[in-house]
Every structure is written in structure tokens, then in C-alpha cells.
Design a protein around this motif. Structure first.
Motif, short mmCIF file in Angstrom:
data_model
loop_
_atom_site.label_atom_id
_atom_site.label_comp_id
_atom_site.label_asym_id
_atom_site.label_seq_id
_atom_site.Cartn_x
_atom_site.Cartn_y
_atom_site.Cartn_z
N ARG A 34 0.83 -1.21 0.00
CA ARG A 34 0.00 0.00 0.00
C ARG A 34 0.86 1.26 0.00
O ARG A 34 1.99 1.25 0.49
CB ARG A 34 -0.90 -0.01 1.23
CG ARG A 34 -1.89 -1.18 1.20
CD ARG A 34 -2.68 -1.28 2.49
NE ARG A 34 -3.57 -2.41 2.47
CZ ARG A 34 -4.83 -2.37 2.03
NH1 ARG A 34 -5.34 -1.25 1.59
NH2 ARG A 34 -5.57 -3.45 2.05
N ALA A 35 0.31 2.31 -0.55
CA ALA A 35 1.00 3.60 -0.61
C ALA A 35 1.14 4.17 0.80
O ALA A 35 0.14 4.46 1.46
CB ALA A 35 0.24 4.57 -1.50
N CYS A 36 2.37 4.33 1.25
CA CYS A 36 2.64 4.88 2.58
C CYS A 36 2.97 6.38 2.41
O CYS A 36 4.14 6.77 2.42
CB CYS A 36 3.76 4.11 3.26
SG CYS A 36 3.99 4.61 4.97
N ILE A 37 1.92 7.14 2.21
CA ILE A 37 2.06 8.58 1.97
C ILE A 37 1.18 9.33 2.96
O ILE A 37 0.16 8.81 3.41
CB ILE A 37 1.70 8.95 0.52
CG1 ILE A 37 0.34 8.36 0.12
CG2 ILE A 37 2.78 8.45 -0.45
CD1 ILE A 37 -0.12 8.67 -1.29
N VAL A 41 -1.53 11.92 -3.63
CA VAL A 41 -0.68 12.52 -4.66
C VAL A 41 -1.28 12.20 -6.03
O VAL A 41 -1.95 11.19 -6.20
CB VAL A 41 0.78 12.00 -4.60
CG1 VAL A 41 1.45 12.43 -3.31
CG2 VAL A 41 0.85 10.51 -4.76
N LEU A 43 -0.61 11.20 -9.80
CA LEU A 43 0.33 10.64 -10.77
C LEU A 43 -0.13 11.16 -12.13
O LEU A 43 -1.15 10.71 -12.66
CB LEU A 43 0.32 9.11 -10.71
CG LEU A 43 1.21 8.35 -11.69
CD1 LEU A 43 2.63 8.89 -11.71
CD2 LEU A 43 1.19 6.88 -11.38
N LEU A 49 6.45 8.20 -10.86
CA LEU A 49 6.74 8.70 -9.54
C LEU A 49 7.03 7.53 -8.62
O LEU A 49 6.61 6.41 -8.88
CB LEU A 49 5.59 9.59 -9.10
CG LEU A 49 4.59 9.37 -8.04
CD1 LEU A 49 5.14 10.04 -6.79
CD2 LEU A 49 3.32 10.16 -8.38
N ILE A 51 6.70 5.84 -4.94
CA ILE A 51 5.85 5.84 -3.75
C ILE A 51 6.52 4.96 -2.68
O ILE A 51 6.82 3.79 -2.94
CB ILE A 51 4.45 5.27 -4.06
CG1 ILE A 51 3.77 6.05 -5.18
CG2 ILE A 51 3.59 5.20 -2.81
CD1 ILE A 51 3.34 7.44 -4.79
N GLN A 98 10.43 0.74 -2.13
CA GLN A 98 9.83 1.87 -2.83
C GLN A 98 9.29 1.37 -4.15
O GLN A 98 9.90 0.50 -4.78
CB GLN A 98 10.86 2.96 -3.04
CG GLN A 98 11.39 3.51 -1.71
CD GLN A 98 12.32 4.68 -1.91
OE1 GLN A 98 11.98 5.63 -2.59
NE2 GLN A 98 13.50 4.59 -1.33
N ILE A 111 -3.56 8.89 -6.20
CA ILE A 111 -3.14 7.82 -5.29
C ILE A 111 -3.37 8.32 -3.88
O ILE A 111 -2.81 9.34 -3.48
CB ILE A 111 -1.66 7.45 -5.49
CG1 ILE A 111 -1.43 6.98 -6.93
CG2 ILE A 111 -1.25 6.37 -4.49
CD1 ILE A 111 0.03 6.83 -7.29
N GLN A 113 -3.57 7.71 0.41
CA GLN A 113 -2.88 7.00 1.48
C GLN A 113 -3.50 5.62 1.65
O GLN A 113 -4.72 5.48 1.73
CB GLN A 113 -3.01 7.79 2.79
CG GLN A 113 -2.30 7.14 3.95
CD GLN A 113 -2.58 7.89 5.25
OE1 GLN A 113 -3.62 7.67 5.87
NE2 GLN A 113 -1.67 8.78 5.62
N ILE A 117 -0.97 -0.59 -4.35
CA ILE A 117 -0.29 -0.12 -5.56
C ILE A 117 0.51 -1.19 -6.30
O ILE A 117 0.85 -1.00 -7.46
CB ILE A 117 0.61 1.10 -5.26
CG1 ILE A 117 1.60 0.79 -4.14
CG2 ILE A 117 -0.25 2.31 -4.91
CD1 ILE A 117 2.63 1.87 -3.89
#
Length: 153
Positions: A34-37, A41, A43, A49, A51, A98, A111, A113, A117
Motif C-alpha cells: 500500500r502507498a505509505c504517503i 498525490v 500521478l 513517480l 511511492i 519503494q 493515489i 494514502q 499499488i
């Protein structure tokens, strides 16, 4: 019994708001990353990019590697693929996982949190020694036919 892979949490979102990868079903080959943001964001269309996943692995076993593979639904429905098609995580790599994503579509893609992904798979590794020869000891039916010589049907 499943082999154990040491996992280091690098971002406090992991385990709180974002779960560690796990198998969705007993028969699943891959775990979803999973996107750890901190926040969503965009894309942009036809751009890439990176992530962060928020964790690192220590595989230890030189006979194993991890593979990052695309999620088919993202690719087919939205044009989101991995920048390098697949990612190989060697047993000796211990840095943060990443995920390089690329948007091959004409539309921007959001995308969020915790969005799933890519997939994380563990695969056996066989290291070989290359031996230079003048001719192969066995020939195959295909031989040196080249790319696409067997056709489509």
C-alpha cells in the motif's frame, strides 16, 4: 509453516493507518503493498513517480528474492504500471521498499494514502555459473529461430 521474513517498520503509518502487506486469501501468490504517503498525490498522465512503502525487509536467505509485480486491475482499468515492469529485491537489500509507478494513460490518477499499488511475491533464486562453449551440447526444436518465429496461433 511459512518462512519468516524480518520486517522493519520505517513509517509510523504502517500498523496504525496502513496495514503491513498480507495475503488476502489462502491461495494468494502475492501480498498487496500500500502507498505509505501522508496525503494523496497525483500521478500525472504519462509520468512516473516513486511511492514509499514504509517498511524494509531482511530476507537473509540467498535462495530467496522478493518481486514487486503490478496489480492487473490498476494496469488494465487505469493504465498504472510499475516503472520497470517488475522490481527485484535481492536477499541482501535492507532499505525501504519503494514502488516506481508509471501512468501510461492520458488521464491523471489520484493515489490515496493506503491504496494498494503493487504486489509483493517471494520467489526461489538459483545462481548459476556461465560456461563458454563453441557449440551447445544439446539443440532444441526452437534453436535460434528468433523473436516471434513461432507465430501467434
Amino acid at each position: 509453516m511459512k518462512p519468516r521474513i524480518e520486517t522493519k517498520i520505517l513509517n509510523p503509518l504502517i500498523g496504525n493507518k496502513i496495514p503491513l502487506p498480507d495475503y488476502a486469501t489462502e491461495g494468494a501468490a502475492g501480498m498487496d503493498i500500500r502507498a505509505c504517503i501522508d496525503e494523496a498525490v497525483v500521478l500525472k498522465a504519462r509520468h512516473g513517480l516513486i511511492i514509499p512503502a514504509g517498511f524494509a525487509l531482511s530476507i537473509h536467505d540467498k535462495n530467496l528474492c522478493a518481486i514487486l509485480a503490478p496489480r492487473s486491475g490498476l494496469g488494465i482499468k487505469h493504465g498504472i504500471i510499475l516503472s520497470n515492469n517488475i522490481g527485484v529485491i535481492d536477499s541482501c537489500y535492507q532499505g525501504e521498499i519503494q514502488v516506481g509507478l508509471f501512468n501510461r494513460s492520458a488521464e491523471d490518477f489520484l493515489i490515496n494514502q493506503g491504496d494498494r499499488i503493487c504486489q509483493l511475491l517471494f520467489m526461489p533464486v538459483v545462481q548459476v555459473a556461465l560456461t563458454v562453449v563453441a557449440d551447445f551440447s544439446q539443440t532444441t526444436v526452437r534453436g535460434t529461430g528468433g523473436l516471434g518465429h513461432t507465430g501467434l496461433a
